[in-house]
Scaffold this motif. Structure first.
Motif, PDB file in Angstrom:
ATOM      1  N   ARG A   1       0.848  -1.193   0.000  1.00 55.58           N
ATOM      2  CA  ARG A   1       0.000   0.000   0.000  1.00 55.58           C
ATOM      3  C   ARG A   1       0.887   1.248   0.000  1.00 55.58           C
ATOM      4  NH1 ARG A   1      -1.686   2.047   5.914  1.00 55.58           N
ATOM      5  NH2 ARG A   1      -0.636   3.834   5.030  1.00 55.58           N
ATOM      6  N   PRO A   2       0.326   2.371  -0.420  1.00 56.08           N
ATOM      7  CA  PRO A   2       1.114   3.607  -0.405  1.00 56.08           C
ATOM      8  C   PRO A   2       1.435   4.025   1.035  1.00 56.08           C
ATOM      9  CG  PRO A   2      -0.908   3.847  -1.718  1.00 56.08           C
ATOM     10  CD  PRO A   2      -1.035   2.572  -0.942  1.00 56.08           C
ATOM     11  N   ASN A   3       2.491   4.810   1.189  1.00 56.60           N
ATOM     12  CA  ASN A   3       2.821   5.431   2.473  1.00 56.60           C
ATOM     13  C   ASN A   3       2.945   4.464   3.644  1.00 56.60           C
ATOM     14  OD1 ASN A   3       2.608   7.940   1.106  1.00 56.60           O
ATOM     15  ND2 ASN A   3       0.380   7.816   1.361  1.00 56.60           N
ATOM     16  N   PRO A   4       3.763   3.417   3.492  1.00 55.38           N
ATOM     17  CA  PRO A   4       3.992   2.527   4.629  1.00 55.38           C
ATOM     18  C   PRO A   4       4.614   3.316   5.767  1.00 55.38           C
ATOM     19  CG  PRO A   4       5.679   2.217   2.945  1.00 55.38           C
ATOM     20  CD  PRO A   4       4.633   3.115   2.340  1.00 55.38           C
ATOM     21  N   PHE A   5       4.266   2.955   6.999  1.00 57.98           N
ATOM     22  CA  PHE A   5       4.786   3.716   8.135  1.00 57.98           C
ATOM     23  C   PHE A   5       5.519   2.819   9.127  1.00 57.98           C
ATOM     24  CE2 PHE A   5       3.760   6.270  12.147  1.00 57.98           C
ATOM     25  CZ  PHE A   5       4.819   7.146  11.962  1.00 57.98           C
ATOM     26  N   VAL A   6       4.869   1.757   9.615  1.00 58.61           N
ATOM     27  CA  VAL A   6       5.502   0.951  10.665  1.00 58.61           C
ATOM     28  C   VAL A   6       5.314  -0.554  10.490  1.00 58.61           C
ATOM     29  CG1 VAL A   6       5.226   2.724  12.447  1.00 58.61           C
ATOM     30  CG2 VAL A   6       3.461   0.965  12.162  1.00 58.61           C
ATOM     31  N   THR A   7       6.274  -1.292  11.045  1.00 54.82           N
ATOM     32  CA  THR A   7       6.087  -2.697  11.404  1.00 54.82           C
ATOM     33  C   THR A   7       6.314  -2.785  12.913  1.00 54.82           C
ATOM     34  OG1 THR A   7       6.839  -3.582   9.278  1.00 54.82           O
ATOM     35  CG2 THR A   7       6.976  -5.054  11.179  1.00 54.82           C
ATOM     36  N   ALA A   8       5.415  -3.457  13.622  1.00 50.41           N
ATOM     37  CA  ALA A   8       5.530  -3.597  15.081  1.00 50.41           C
ATOM     38  C   ALA A   8       5.791  -5.050  15.446  1.00 50.41           C
ATOM     39  CB  ALA A   8       4.246  -3.120  15.761  1.00 50.41           C
ATOM     40  N   VAL A   9       6.838  -5.262  16.236  1.00 51.94           N
ATOM     41  CA  VAL A   9       7.166  -6.598  16.753  1.00 51.94           C
ATOM     42  C   VAL A   9       6.852  -6.594  18.242  1.00 51.94           C
ATOM     43  CG1 VAL A   9       8.980  -8.314  17.103  1.00 51.94           C
ATOM     44  CG2 VAL A   9       9.011  -6.849  15.049  1.00 51.94           C
ATOM     45  N   LEU A  10       5.864  -7.391  18.627  1.00 51.43           N
ATOM     46  CA  LEU A  10       5.435  -7.455  20.023  1.00 51.43           C
ATOM     47  C   LEU A  10       5.892  -8.766  20.618  1.00 51.43           C
ATOM     48  CD1 LEU A  10       1.810  -6.456  19.125  1.00 51.43           C
ATOM     49  CD2 LEU A  10       3.518  -4.938  20.153  1.00 51.43           C
ATOM     50  N   THR A  11       6.550  -8.701  21.788  1.00 53.68           N
ATOM     51  CA  THR A  11       6.922  -9.936  22.468  1.00 53.68           C
ATOM     52  C   THR A  11       6.405  -9.894  23.897  1.00 53.68           C
ATOM     53  OG1 THR A  11       9.097  -8.972  22.912  1.00 53.68           O
ATOM     54  CG2 THR A  11       8.944 -10.464  21.051  1.00 53.68           C
ATOM     55  N   PHE A  12       5.869 -11.034  24.309  1.00 55.03           N
ATOM     56  CA  PHE A  12       5.300 -11.196  25.645  1.00 55.03           C
ATOM     57  C   PHE A  12       6.070 -12.319  26.320  1.00 55.03           C
ATOM     58  CE2 PHE A  12       1.351 -10.546  22.827  1.00 55.03           C
ATOM     59  CZ  PHE A  12       1.543  -9.175  22.754  1.00 55.03           C
ATOM     60  N   GLU A  13       7.020 -11.952  27.171  1.00 53.94           N
ATOM     61  CA  GLU A  13       7.908 -12.943  27.780  1.00 53.94           C
ATOM     62  C   GLU A  13       7.473 -13.213  29.210  1.00 53.94           C
ATOM     63  OE1 GLU A  13      12.585 -13.308  29.171  1.00 53.94           O
ATOM     64  OE2 GLU A  13      11.858 -11.451  28.237  1.00 53.94           O
ATOM     65  N   GLU A  14       7.281 -14.474  29.544  1.00 54.10           N
ATOM     66  CA  GLU A  14       6.872 -14.812  30.910  1.00 54.10           C
ATOM     67  C   GLU A  14       8.023 -14.548  31.872  1.00 54.10           C
ATOM     68  OE1 GLU A  14       4.942 -18.595  31.300  1.00 54.10           O
ATOM     69  OE2 GLU A  14       4.077 -17.941  33.216  1.00 54.10           O
ATOM     70  N   VAL A  15       7.765 -13.778  32.915  1.00 52.42           N
ATOM     71  CA  VAL A  15       8.749 -13.516  33.971  1.00 52.42           C
ATOM     72  C   VAL A  15       8.054 -13.726  35.308  1.00 52.42           C
ATOM     73  CG1 VAL A  15      10.150 -11.905  32.598  1.00 52.42           C
ATOM     74  CG2 VAL A  15       8.206 -11.033  33.937  1.00 52.42           C
ATOM     75  N   ALA A  16       8.855 -13.757  36.397  1.00 51.16           N
ATOM     76  CA  ALA A  16       8.296 -14.056  37.722  1.00 51.16           C
ATOM     77  C   ALA A  16       7.133 -13.116  38.054  1.00 51.16           C
ATOM     78  CB  ALA A  16       9.397 -13.950  38.779  1.00 51.16           C
ATOM     79  N   GLU A  17       7.266 -11.825  37.690  1.00 45.98           N
ATOM     80  CA  GLU A  17       6.246 -10.829  38.058  1.00 45.98           C
ATOM     81  C   GLU A  17       5.032 -10.868  37.137  1.00 45.98           C
ATOM     82  OE1 GLU A  17       9.347 -10.422  37.255  1.00 45.98           O
ATOM     83  OE2 GLU A  17      10.417  -9.025  38.563  1.00 45.98           O
ATOM     84  N   GLY A  18       5.141 -11.552  36.005  1.00 42.93           N
ATOM     85  CA  GLY A  18       4.028 -11.592  35.059  1.00 42.93           C
ATOM     86  C   GLY A  18       4.535 -11.672  33.632  1.00 42.93           C
ATOM     87  N   THR A  19       4.574 -10.527  32.963  1.00 39.96           N
ATOM     88  CA  THR A  19       4.970 -10.501  31.550  1.00 39.96           C
ATOM     89  C   THR A  19       5.928  -9.342  31.280  1.00 39.96           C
ATOM     90  OG1 THR A  19       2.792 -11.364  30.874  1.00 39.96           O
ATOM     91  CG2 THR A  19       4.113 -10.284  29.164  1.00 39.96           C
TER      92      THR A  19
END
Lengths: 158, 158
Positions: free
Chosen positions: A98-116
């Motif tokens: 598509r015209p005018n690309p702006f972003v790619t977002a990489v989301l990571t949810f890592e399990e840790v003792a406190e939650g995420t």
């Protein structure tokens, strides 16, 4: 992923006290997305998710004055249940450019003792886009939305 | 994939007398790609393939006069062994958006009695890009390259 251009990225990361599986639900279920995705006093009035590479990711926002922001839909690029999501606005659903690309977002949810450990790496094509995004309030916006996500996720636990 | 904008596509399809697994090898092995990818008298002087979503797809071409055409690398979006490949030049390796996106190509290699039904669906963002690509000789170029691919694939069978 190794990438020589990481100085074109904006990165938001924080540990939240909810488990990855609830963060995942908030990101992937339209009925939950509309409750947290846009920082108050704006709101998300529509969300559509087809959770597979090439599938649609679309949200529509509305200002307190009723101004509707409906950008073209993006698509998912990677879907790893409970741990990793990648989406872009550079491709429409079905991978069409598509015209005018702006972003790619990489989301990571890592399990840790406190939650995420919640991390969003947002990639831009050039410095100008990165600076524009920072000036739009990237850090504050992602933080405010995440606060709202945590509120929604806690309601799911109850 | 259902897509309301299919009139923005260019489609090349032909049945060739080599099996899908050899077509696949020609598309995914750099040492084979350089032998067929660019219609003669141009040639491919470099090919790089990291065959996973987000992995690099990069080719460099050279004219008979020695003019080198080295566009920014693209990346793979879908990899289904022996049957389907999707790549785009709208995203760099690692999915970073890039300026001036032009195409996403969906390649399918369907086993048929005679060998392989080879189909390339090339998606554009607008009519102007589609027309420009057609005028660049899309149909002839893909046909000439495929003839070269078949020649390479037959050598692999021998």
């Amino acid at each position: 992923m190794a990438d020589a251009a990481q100085d074109l990225d904006l990165v938001f990361t924080r540990v939240v006290a909810v488990p990855p599986r609830l963060v995942w639900r908030c990101w992937t279920e339209p009925a939950l997305l509309v409750r947290w995705f846009t920082p108050h006093p704006w709101k998300t009035i529509h969300a559509e998710v087809d959770l597979r590479p090439g599938g649609i990711f679309h949200t529509v926002m509305e200002s307190p004055e009723g101004q509707v922001m409906d950008e073209p839909p993006g698509c998912w690029l990677e879907v790893v249940p409970h741990s990793r999501l990648v989406w872009t606005d550079a491709l429409l659903p079905g991978f069409r450019p598509r015209p005018n690309p702006f972003v790619t977002a990489v989301l990571t949810f890592e399990e840790v003792a406190e939650g995420t450990r919640y991390t969003a790496r947002v990639m831009h094509k050039d410095d100008a886009d990165r600076e524009r995004h920072a000036a739009m309030g990237f850090e504050h916006g992602w933080g405010a939305a995440l606060d709202q996500l945590v509120g929604v996720a806690r309601g799911l636990e109850a």
